[in-house]
Design a protein around this motif. Structure first.
Motif, short mmCIF file in Angstrom:
data_model
loop_
_atom_site.label_atom_id
_atom_site.label_comp_id
_atom_site.label_asym_id
_atom_site.label_seq_id
_atom_site.Cartn_x
_atom_site.Cartn_y
_atom_site.Cartn_z
N SER A 120 41.71 37.51 46.16
CA SER A 120 41.92 38.96 46.24
C SER A 120 40.67 39.64 46.80
O SER A 120 39.60 39.03 46.92
CB SER A 120 42.25 39.51 44.86
N ASP A 121 40.81 40.91 47.09
CA ASP A 121 39.69 41.73 47.57
C ASP A 121 38.65 41.84 46.46
O ASP A 121 38.97 42.21 45.33
CB ASP A 121 40.23 43.12 47.96
N ALA A 122 37.40 41.54 46.77
CA ALA A 122 36.33 41.51 45.78
C ALA A 122 36.11 42.88 45.15
O ALA A 122 35.90 42.98 43.93
CB ALA A 122 35.04 41.00 46.41
N ALA A 124 38.30 45.40 44.82
CA ALA A 124 39.46 45.71 43.99
C ALA A 124 39.41 44.90 42.69
O ALA A 124 39.69 45.42 41.61
CB ALA A 124 40.75 45.42 44.74
N ARG A 125 39.03 43.64 42.79
CA ARG A 125 38.92 42.78 41.61
C ARG A 125 37.85 43.31 40.66
O ARG A 125 38.05 43.37 39.45
CB ARG A 125 38.61 41.36 42.08
N ALA A 126 36.71 43.72 41.20
CA ALA A 126 35.62 44.26 40.39
C ALA A 126 36.06 45.55 39.68
O ALA A 126 35.72 45.78 38.52
CB ALA A 126 34.38 44.50 41.24
N GLN A 127 36.81 46.41 40.37
CA GLN A 127 37.31 47.65 39.77
C GLN A 127 38.26 47.35 38.62
O GLN A 127 38.19 47.97 37.56
CB GLN A 127 37.99 48.52 40.83
N LEU A 128 39.16 46.40 38.81
CA LEU A 128 40.08 46.01 37.74
C LEU A 128 39.31 45.46 36.54
O LEU A 128 39.63 45.76 35.39
CB LEU A 128 41.09 44.99 38.25
N ALA A 129 38.28 44.68 36.80
CA ALA A 129 37.45 44.13 35.72
C ALA A 129 36.77 45.25 34.94
O ALA A 129 36.72 45.22 33.71
CB ALA A 129 36.42 43.17 36.29
N ARG A 130 36.24 46.25 35.65
CA ARG A 130 35.58 47.38 34.97
C ARG A 130 36.57 48.16 34.11
O ARG A 130 36.26 48.52 32.97
CB ARG A 130 34.93 48.31 36.01
N LEU A 131 37.76 48.42 34.63
CA LEU A 131 38.77 49.16 33.87
C LEU A 131 39.18 48.43 32.61
O LEU A 131 39.26 49.01 31.52
CB LEU A 131 40.02 49.43 34.75
N LEU A 132 39.44 47.14 32.74
CA LEU A 132 39.86 46.36 31.58
C LEU A 132 38.73 46.20 30.57
O LEU A 132 38.95 46.33 29.37
CB LEU A 132 40.37 44.98 32.04
#
Length: 140
Positions: A120-122, A124-132
């Motif tokens: 996946s896009d790095a 976008a993946r980092a943003q999802l990690a921060r949110l979770l």
């Protein structure tokens, strides 16, 4: 349906049982030896299962996976939970699938539901990690 099996009012091919869990063969298997492990106490899904039932069910599934591996000559094992109808759940009683995996396709009808090797896009993946991560830090 699974509560009926636990109560003895519906048939199953029982594999193992203890005070908390029941394991039985899946009637629509993806591979030879595919079975289900359930807590006897009803809960609809992964999000509602009591922690002690989740632990007992997972430990029973691990014990059974070891036996599947040695007794059936499985070359691998998948442990699968489907949650919600969009997540492929069809029986709304929490359960874990123990699915023996074989190279011999006459014994194994399972296919990967996604194509590995497509990162996946790095960002976008980092943003999802921060949110979770932030959500997990908040008190329930």
């Amino acid at each position: 349906m699974f509560c009926e099996i636990v109560a003895g009012r519906a048939p199953c091919d029982k594999v193992a049982e203890d005070a908390t869990t029941l394991a039985f063969m899946d009637i629509d298997p993806g591979s030879d030896g595919h079975l289900l492990v359930i807590p006897k106490r009803h809960s609809a899904d992964l999000l509602s299962v009591a922690p002690e039932d989740l632990v007992a069910t997972t430990l029973a599934a691990q014990r059974i996976a070891k036996a599947v591996h040695s007794q059936f000559g499985a070359e691998g094992v998948n442990l699968l939970n489907c949650n919600g109808d969009v997540g492929w759940q069809t029986v709304f009683h929490f359960h874990l699938h123990v699915i023996p995996r074989y190279r011999d396709k006459s014994k194994d009808r399972m296919e990967s539901p996604f194509e590995p090797g497509m990162p996946s896009d790095a960002d976008a993946r980092a943003q999802l990690a921060r949110l979770l991560s932030a959500a997990l830090r908040r008190p329930d």
